[in-house]
Design a protein around this motif. Structure first.
Motif, short mmCIF file in Angstrom:
data_model
loop_
_atom_site.label_atom_id
_atom_site.label_comp_id
_atom_site.label_asym_id
_atom_site.label_seq_id
_atom_site.Cartn_x
_atom_site.Cartn_y
_atom_site.Cartn_z
N GLN A 7 5.39 14.42 -50.80
CA GLN A 7 6.26 13.54 -50.02
C GLN A 7 5.49 12.32 -49.52
O GLN A 7 5.99 11.21 -49.55
CB GLN A 7 6.82 14.34 -48.84
CG GLN A 7 8.00 13.74 -48.19
CD GLN A 7 8.62 14.71 -47.18
OE1 GLN A 7 8.37 15.90 -47.22
NE2 GLN A 7 9.41 14.19 -46.31
N ALA A 8 4.24 12.52 -49.08
CA ALA A 8 3.41 11.42 -48.59
C ALA A 8 3.09 10.44 -49.72
O ALA A 8 3.11 9.23 -49.53
CB ALA A 8 2.13 11.95 -47.97
N THR A 9 2.82 10.96 -50.92
CA THR A 9 2.50 10.10 -52.06
C THR A 9 3.72 9.28 -52.47
O THR A 9 3.61 8.09 -52.74
CB THR A 9 2.01 10.94 -53.25
OG1 THR A 9 0.85 11.67 -52.85
CG2 THR A 9 1.67 10.08 -54.45
N SER A 10 4.87 9.92 -52.52
CA SER A 10 6.07 9.18 -52.90
C SER A 10 6.43 8.14 -51.83
O SER A 10 6.85 7.03 -52.16
CB SER A 10 7.25 10.10 -53.16
OG SER A 10 7.62 10.79 -51.99
N ALA A 11 6.24 8.46 -50.57
CA ALA A 11 6.50 7.49 -49.50
C ALA A 11 5.58 6.28 -49.65
O ALA A 11 6.02 5.14 -49.54
CB ALA A 11 6.29 8.14 -48.13
N TYR A 12 4.32 6.52 -49.93
CA TYR A 12 3.36 5.42 -50.15
C TYR A 12 3.79 4.59 -51.35
O TYR A 12 3.74 3.37 -51.31
CB TYR A 12 1.95 5.99 -50.35
CG TYR A 12 0.93 4.94 -50.69
CD1 TYR A 12 0.39 4.13 -49.69
CD2 TYR A 12 0.52 4.75 -51.99
CE1 TYR A 12 -0.54 3.16 -50.00
CE2 TYR A 12 -0.41 3.78 -52.31
CZ TYR A 12 -0.94 2.99 -51.30
OH TYR A 12 -1.87 2.02 -51.62
N GLY A 13 4.22 5.26 -52.41
CA GLY A 13 4.61 4.56 -53.63
C GLY A 13 5.82 3.66 -53.47
O GLY A 13 5.95 2.68 -54.18
N ASP A 15 6.60 2.31 -50.45
CA ASP A 15 6.29 1.46 -49.30
C ASP A 15 7.13 1.79 -48.06
O ASP A 15 7.71 0.90 -47.44
CB ASP A 15 6.43 -0.01 -49.68
CG ASP A 15 5.72 -0.93 -48.70
OD1 ASP A 15 4.73 -0.49 -48.08
OD2 ASP A 15 6.16 -2.08 -48.52
N ILE A 16 7.21 3.09 -47.76
CA ILE A 16 7.80 3.53 -46.50
C ILE A 16 6.82 4.48 -45.84
O ILE A 16 5.90 4.98 -46.50
CB ILE A 16 9.18 4.23 -46.68
CG1 ILE A 16 9.04 5.50 -47.52
CG2 ILE A 16 10.21 3.28 -47.25
CD1 ILE A 16 10.30 6.34 -47.58
N SER A 17 7.00 4.76 -44.57
CA SER A 17 6.10 5.68 -43.89
C SER A 17 6.44 7.11 -44.27
O SER A 17 7.58 7.45 -44.56
CB SER A 17 6.18 5.50 -42.37
OG SER A 17 7.41 6.01 -41.88
N ASP A 18 5.42 7.97 -44.26
CA ASP A 18 5.68 9.37 -44.56
C ASP A 18 6.51 10.01 -43.45
O ASP A 18 7.24 10.96 -43.68
CB ASP A 18 4.40 10.15 -44.83
CG ASP A 18 3.38 10.08 -43.73
OD1 ASP A 18 3.48 9.18 -42.87
OD2 ASP A 18 2.47 10.92 -43.73
N ARG A 19 6.44 9.45 -42.25
CA ARG A 19 7.27 9.94 -41.14
C ARG A 19 8.75 9.70 -41.43
O ARG A 19 9.59 10.58 -41.25
CB ARG A 19 6.86 9.26 -39.84
CG ARG A 19 7.65 9.76 -38.65
CD ARG A 19 7.11 9.17 -37.36
NE ARG A 19 7.85 9.71 -36.24
CZ ARG A 19 8.43 8.99 -35.31
NH1 ARG A 19 8.33 7.68 -35.32
NH2 ARG A 19 9.10 9.56 -34.34
N PHE A 20 9.08 8.49 -41.89
CA PHE A 20 10.47 8.17 -42.24
C PHE A 20 10.94 9.08 -43.37
O PHE A 20 12.05 9.62 -43.34
CB PHE A 20 10.61 6.70 -42.64
CG PHE A 20 12.01 6.33 -43.09
CD1 PHE A 20 13.05 6.26 -42.20
CD2 PHE A 20 12.26 6.08 -44.43
CE1 PHE A 20 14.33 5.94 -42.62
CE2 PHE A 20 13.54 5.76 -44.87
CZ PHE A 20 14.57 5.69 -43.96
N SER A 21 10.11 9.26 -44.37
CA SER A 21 10.45 10.13 -45.49
C SER A 21 10.73 11.55 -45.01
O SER A 21 11.68 12.19 -45.45
CB SER A 21 9.32 10.14 -46.51
OG SER A 21 9.60 10.97 -47.58
N GLY A 22 9.94 12.03 -44.08
CA GLY A 22 10.15 13.37 -43.51
C GLY A 22 11.46 13.46 -42.76
O GLY A 22 12.15 14.48 -42.82
N GLN A 23 11.82 12.39 -42.05
CA GLN A 23 13.08 12.39 -41.31
C GLN A 23 14.27 12.41 -42.27
O GLN A 23 15.27 13.07 -42.01
CB GLN A 23 13.15 11.18 -40.39
CG GLN A 23 12.22 11.28 -39.20
CD GLN A 23 12.25 10.04 -38.33
OE1 GLN A 23 12.77 9.01 -38.72
NE2 GLN A 23 11.67 10.15 -37.15
#
Length: 58
Positions: A7-13, A15-23
């Motif tokens: 999830q963190a890698t895809s968020a970086y890819g 260009d969003i924060s991993d926190r937003f992706s988690g939400q």
């Protein structure tokens, strides 16, 4: 074909924060991906955007 991307890698890819992706991934939060995010998610691993969208609206 399934790809193992964190999830963190895809968020970086995309260009969003991993926190937003988690939400977004947590059903208790109201955060949602917009079409720009869906396009970025699809582009990152090289998949078509339609693979991330439902076929029919409920």
């Amino acid at each position: 074909m399934a790809q193992k991307i964190s999830q963190a890698t895809s968020a970086y890819g995309i260009d969003i924060s991993d926190r937003f992706s988690g939400q977004v991934e947590n059903p208790k939060h109201r955060a949602k991906y917009d079409p720009k995010h869906v396009n970025g998610i699809a582009r990152f691993p090289g998949c078509p955007p339609c693979g991330f969208l439902p076929e029919k609206s409920l």
